[in-house]
Design an enzyme around this catalytic site. Structure first.
Site, mmCIF file in Angstrom:
data_model
loop_
_atom_site.group_PDB
_atom_site.id
_atom_site.type_symbol
_atom_site.label_atom_id
_atom_site.label_comp_id
_atom_site.label_asym_id
_atom_site.label_seq_id
_atom_site.Cartn_x
_atom_site.Cartn_y
_atom_site.Cartn_z
ATOM 1 N N SER A 146 0.846 -1.190 0.000
ATOM 2 C CA SER A 146 0.000 0.000 0.000
ATOM 3 C C SER A 146 0.885 1.244 0.000
ATOM 4 O O SER A 146 2.047 1.194 0.406
ATOM 5 C CB SER A 146 -0.901 0.024 1.238
ATOM 6 O OG SER A 146 -0.182 0.489 2.376
ATOM 7 N N ASP A 147 0.334 2.360 -0.420
ATOM 8 C CA ASP A 147 1.015 3.632 -0.226
ATOM 9 C C ASP A 147 0.820 4.048 1.235
ATOM 10 O O ASP A 147 0.058 3.443 1.981
ATOM 11 C CB ASP A 147 0.467 4.692 -1.190
ATOM 12 C CG ASP A 147 1.503 5.751 -1.528
ATOM 13 O OD1 ASP A 147 2.396 5.996 -0.694
ATOM 14 O OD2 ASP A 147 1.429 6.343 -2.613
ATOM 15 N N TRP A 148 1.507 5.109 1.630
ATOM 16 C CA TRP A 148 1.532 5.554 3.028
ATOM 17 C C TRP A 148 0.105 5.764 3.565
ATOM 18 O O TRP A 148 -0.639 6.601 3.047
ATOM 19 C CB TRP A 148 2.333 6.847 3.140
ATOM 20 C CG TRP A 148 2.441 7.396 4.532
ATOM 21 C CD1 TRP A 148 1.461 8.029 5.249
ATOM 22 C CD2 TRP A 148 3.592 7.366 5.376
ATOM 23 N NE1 TRP A 148 1.931 8.397 6.476
ATOM 24 C CE2 TRP A 148 3.237 8.007 6.593
ATOM 25 C CE3 TRP A 148 4.879 6.871 5.224
ATOM 26 C CZ2 TRP A 148 4.133 8.167 7.644
ATOM 27 C CZ3 TRP A 148 5.773 7.040 6.277
ATOM 28 C CH2 TRP A 148 5.410 7.674 7.473
ATOM 29 N N ALA A 149 -0.270 4.959 4.567
ATOM 30 C CA ALA A 149 -1.546 5.081 5.281
ATOM 31 C C ALA A 149 -2.766 4.875 4.394
ATOM 32 O O ALA A 149 -3.886 5.209 4.789
ATOM 33 C CB ALA A 149 -1.640 6.430 5.992
#
Length: 723
Positions: A264-267
């Site tokens: 996933s990308d950040w958060a």
């Protein structure tokens, strides 16, 4: 490890150890001042026991630091599973190359590959294993700040560059090449098309457009062997990418055959809650694992809720096993089980990182990436006998690296002033800042320029104005820069505008007031040296735009390969109002895709087209030849571009599509024949039922120096009907 050993390792892991491998933490969790009761660890409910199971870390580097972290982690890990270290190495590690959009304008995949290999070498000796690059998102809207990280608006070019970046980062063998790192294709999918050019916004794409324009570059990077793919922040068809099972499992895994790690990308997992498709973090984690996300970056959904979801029967443990298997496989492919400190070496780090050799490569790449947009009466190249006024934005003389230059140091970069000094003495330079022009005594300021021969004005954006989170509704130059150019024009001296920027800009306000425009982008570490070499003709500009420059922001999204309409504006109906047109501005860009000038001139002979029938397929194939002659007085390089148009399709086809190009270097009066070959695959497209084929019919073949100045030849091609 061999496959059987890896399977045995997986079978020996507890569920907590498996889940830990699926969690990525930021480097701040490994700083000595953090403890279980303070800061981020407390927020994520992260105990020392859980820390011992974590699989990967992002955003921290340095050989000595990462060796120490790895050593401590292995001492606490029950099974001795090493950490993966990842980071954003986008257009260089410490030696910074031009931004990706700039590098793309070199029209040279081999240079892209070389730049990625150098970035990988510096990153690897500094202890890193994975880069979150390349970003292969196709882009059409210059308002979006992250266009600087893309390679432009064309799917064919983007495919070539995706492959080149992956090859450069990963080398020939990750396990044996300690100077390579794993690549991560991002952002899957459609991230480059946010509504209104606004960062993180919704994406609205038809399935056909997604498949014809956006997906090809992702697939090319995957086909080249990229070890990771990153999910996009945006929603597509109403579902955030990180929860989009059809996108991730059906298209990415089944259609594209991707077997690597999906991160996933950040958060992004936690952002399902504000998106409105998950009520809480637990539900978000469930959606992400069901969609096939192997590693969750920085939200704690996996860490705190996957075990609970298994116990409740909400998800099967087999989903965990398949994700962990991919993570362990990546670590094994990197050779980390044999050498957990792979590549990290303090002595080599000092010798290799920011070496003179790498800086020279960065300068060469910067020279190739710059685009000469205007050169009235051949004002450029400059003469070393001219006295030059250099005007720069205050405080931005060394702001030449651009966004995503993580380890780059502005104070180590070469300013344009320092670059000019490599050609002329300081007595021949009058240096002023734009702030000087705002002072009350403007007459005195202008009087200082009375005896200069030429003015070089640095304009554009600060690095803060482009990149992630830097969308702009107004992509004109800052008002004080426009006012400056107007004031300088009153001196009646030649003006060279040198642009440092991360996106195509609306230059309409200054286009008539400057004599030359050099688009330098954010050129990186060796910015000043590269720009000065072009200004003084030590290097002849050869860059060509890979993203169109608008006449007004109201034109964007603006791109060359647009579909035709039922009421197109043509050269014959300019006075008609009821057409697909604007009342206040031309439809055309200020500078089109593929555009770029040189200090010399290239003459194109009429193209010769030869049709042949393939003995195997009994279908037409095409050969196009054109002779290119350097008719000027200087050696130069031209990018010869070939476009096609399917005149009648089952669905509306683009008015132009780039299919081939060739970069040729010629001495004065030298000629060469450039030949291109096309076959059925080059003409195929996605139909309404999502099948891919092409029908027999008329096609325009177009060749020239950019997407607008083209010779057109119409041919009839015969293809078999798809069964």
């Amino acid at each position: 490890m061999n496959s059987n050993q890896l399977k045995q390792l997986l079978s020996n892991m507890t569920i907590e150890e498996k889940i830990g491998q699926m969690v990525q933490l930021a480097g701040e969790f490994y700083k000595e001042e953090d403890s279980e009761n303070t800061g981020p660890m407390h927020e994520m409910n992260l105990s020392a026991g859980k820390m011992a199971t974590i699989g990967s870390v992002l955003g921290i580097s340095g050989a000595q630091t990462l060796i120490a972290i790895q050593k401590e982690h292995l001492a606490k890990s029950r099974l001795g599973i090493p950490l993966l270290f990842m980071a954003d190495v986008i257009h260089g590690y410490r030696t910074i190359f031009p931004i990706s959009l700039g590098m793309a304008c070199a029209w040279d995949p081999n240079l892209i590959e070389e730049s990625a290999a150098i970035a990988a070498k510096e990153a690897a000796v500094s202890g890193l294993h994975v880069t979150f690059a390349p970003m292969v998102d196709l882009v059409r809207d210059a308002r979006w700040g992250r266009v600087m990280e893309s390679t432009g608006e064309d799917p064919y070019l983007n495919q070539l560059y995706a492959r080149a970046f992956v090859k450069g980062y990963q080398g020939k063998n990750l396990a044996t090449d300690k100077f390579s790192i794993a690549a991560c294709i991002k952002h899957f999918a459609g991230y480059g098309a946010p509504v209104a050019g606004r960062e993180y916004n919704t994406v609205e794409l038809s399935e056909r457009t997604l498949r014809d324009m956006y997906l090809p570059a992702y697939q090319a990077g995957i086909d080249e062997g990229s070890k990771l793919v990153m999910t996009a922040f945006n929603s597509l068809d109403g579902v955030p990418a990180t929860a989009n099972k059809r996108l991730m499992r059906d298209i990415l895994r089944k259609e594209f055959g991707f077997e690597g790690v999906l991160i996933s990308d950040w958060a992004a997992v936690g952002e399902m809650i504000p998106h409105g498709i998950a009520e809480n973090l637990k539900e978000a984690g469930k959606l992400a694992i069901e969609a096939g996300v192997d590693i969750e970056m920085m939200t704690g959904a996996y860490l705190n809720y996957l075990n609970e979801l298994i116990d409740e029967g909400e998800i099967a443990e087999t989903l965990i096993d398949e994700a962990v298997w991919r993570v362990l496989t990546l670590k094994n492919d990197l050779g980390l089980f044999e050498d957990p400190y792979r590549g990290a070496n303090s002595a080599e780090e000092k010798a290799i990182v920011f070496s003179q050799e790498h800086r020279e490569k960065a300068r060469g790449m910067a020279e190739e990436s710059m685009v000469l947009l205007k050169n009235k009466e051949q004002i450029l190249p400059l003469s070393i006998h001219q006295k030059v006024a250099l005007i720069v934005p205050e405080g931005q003389a060394k702001d030449v690296l651009g966004a995503w230059s993580w380890k780059g140091q502005q104070n180590e970069s070469v300013s344009l002033y320092e670059g000019l000094l490599q050609h002329i003495p300081k007595e021949s330079i009058v240096l002023k800042t734009i702030a000087d022009a705002q002072k009350e005594i403007k007459a005195d300021w202008l009087a200082d320029l009375a005896d200069v021969d030429i003015i070089v004005a640095v304009v554009g954006e600060s690095s803060y104005m482009s990149g992630e989170g830097a969308s702009r509704s107004n992509i004109k130059l800052p008002s004080e820069q426009i006012q400056l150019i107007k004031k300088l024009r009153t001196l009646d001296k030649p003006i060279v505008a040198t642009l440092f920027n991360g996106r195509p800009l609306d230059l309409t306000d200054i286009i008539q007031d400057v004599d030359s425009i050099l688009e330098a982008w954010f050129p990186g570490t060796e910015a000043g040296s590269a720009v000065a070499n072009l200004l003084y003709g030590k290097k002849n500009p050869s860059g060509k735009l890979t993203m169109s420059f608008p006449r007004a922001v109201g034109q964007v999204p603006l791109y060359y390969n647009q579909d035709n309409t039922g009421r197109p504006l043509t050269a014959l109906n300019q006075e008609d109002k009821f057409l697909s047109r604007y009342l206040d501005v031309d439809n055309s860009p200020l500078f089109p895709f593929g555009y770029g000038l040189s200090y010399t001139y290239f003459k194109y002979s009429p193209m010769e087209v030869t049709l042949t029938r393939s003995p195997k397929s009994q279908e037409d194939e095409v050969r196009i030849e054109v002779m290119i002659t350097n008719s000027g007085k200087l050696a130069g390089t031209e990018v010869v571009q070939l476009y096609i148009r399917d005149k009648v399709g089952k669905v509306v086809r683009p008015i132009k599509e780039l299919k081939r190009f060739k970069k040729v270097s010629l001495e004065p009066s030298e000629s060469t024949i450039v030949a291109f070959n096309l076959n059925k695959l080059d003409f195929e497209y996605t139909h309404q039922d999502l099948s891919v084929s092409v029908e027999s019919g008329e096609f325009d073949l177009m060749i020239g120096p950019n997407s607008e100045e083209l010779e057109i030849n119409t041919v009839y091609l015969t293809f078999k009907k798809s069964e």
